[in-house]
Design a protein around this motif. Sequence first.
Motif, short mmCIF file in Angstrom:
data_model
loop_
_atom_site.label_atom_id
_atom_site.label_comp_id
_atom_site.label_asym_id
_atom_site.label_seq_id
_atom_site.Cartn_x
_atom_site.Cartn_y
_atom_site.Cartn_z
N TYR A 332 0.87 -1.22 0.07
CA TYR A 332 0.01 -0.13 0.02
C TYR A 332 0.87 1.28 0.15
O TYR A 332 0.27 2.13 -0.26
N PHE A 333 2.00 1.20 0.09
CA PHE A 333 2.96 2.40 0.17
C PHE A 333 4.15 2.45 -0.45
O PHE A 333 5.20 3.14 -0.27
N LYS A 334 4.35 1.36 -1.49
CA LYS A 334 5.41 1.15 -2.12
C LYS A 334 5.98 2.33 -3.05
O LYS A 334 7.06 2.67 -3.23
N ASP A 335 5.09 3.26 -3.45
CA ASP A 335 5.33 4.42 -4.47
C ASP A 335 5.20 5.84 -3.44
O ASP A 335 4.84 6.77 -4.08
N LYS A 336 5.29 5.65 -2.26
CA LYS A 336 4.94 6.82 -1.26
C LYS A 336 6.16 7.01 -0.36
O LYS A 336 6.78 5.88 -0.02
N THR A 337 6.18 8.13 0.02
CA THR A 337 7.58 8.60 1.10
C THR A 337 7.13 9.87 1.68
O THR A 337 6.41 10.90 1.18
#
Length: 357
Positions: A332-337
Amino acid sequence: MFNNSKIKGRGAQLNTHNCFFELSHELRDDFLEYCEKEGEQADKNKTQYLEVFPKTIINKVTSPDVGMAFSMNMYQGCEHGCIYCYARNSHEFWGYSAGLDFERRILVKKKAPELLEQFLKKKTWKAQPIVMSGNTDCYQPAEQHFKITRQCLKVFLKYKHPVAIITKNSLILRDLDLLKALAKDHLISVNISITSLSETTRRILEPRTTTIKKRLETVKVLSDNKIPVNVMLAPLIPSINSHEVLPLAKAVSEAGALSIAHTIVRLNGAIGEIFKDWIKKTLPDRADKVLHQIENCHGGHLNDSRFGTRMRGEGQIAKQINDLVKLAKHKYFKDKTMPKLNTSLHDVYKEGQLKLF
């Protein structure tokens, strides 16, 4: 099975002995019997706000595994009443119990904004993120009356200083105007604590906190206003909320959170006694199971104080929980930071306005 024969609106169901005191205070059965016969209340269960006068407000954090270097707390004690709260033990430093006293005797630092301003103006201070609520929630119910957190946010904005917030209260949206102003210069990040998607679980673990629906809405409103949000899945408690990792991660990601963090519950100091008393009164059918599984995460003990392992635990149950969190982050957070906070502006705003020369 849920047991309703408990003190309403409170997490802790007793006052534990203060480890710094030689003497102790207890409610004896004969006194309780007398009150019952006389129709009197042995315990009125009221919250008290007590002003205190610290000389400083910024704390240097030396623990290497908490993810912050400096913190500040406008209040000591917290009316939210979260049964697992690690901050309970700190109330003993002030002469109170980590149990009911922690929830009912709230110490208020009205001079916090002035102390913060004095600190930020120090010539020797180089900007680093300061976390509001390293110990107790800066948006707990007391904030509705005293508004100390809002005043401190105005100071951070005036001096263009980075600040992070940890809270589980939707009251933070009251200060959306200040948060948006700070966000324009990348000076703010928010950590919202969400421990369950079940209102039943929320009510028994955190009796005076904002509802789960409100917290998810808070994540969305903040995110929609370009205020970066991390969600704390903390603590994860075996057989109470540990099974919710994936649905929780999915829900907060859809609400706009940029990341998640977690800890596995540890019952340090007086919290072990408080939690054991609470769970045997609140969830008697699974009390022993939960306690044994927490012990399994900490080498046979309810607590582990070792840096590096205390937050994540060890053993098979802890591994299963930690692996679930890794999977949730990947899914769910692979492309978030989460972006880094801006520390470059404060130096030229030390006098409260941009230096021209």
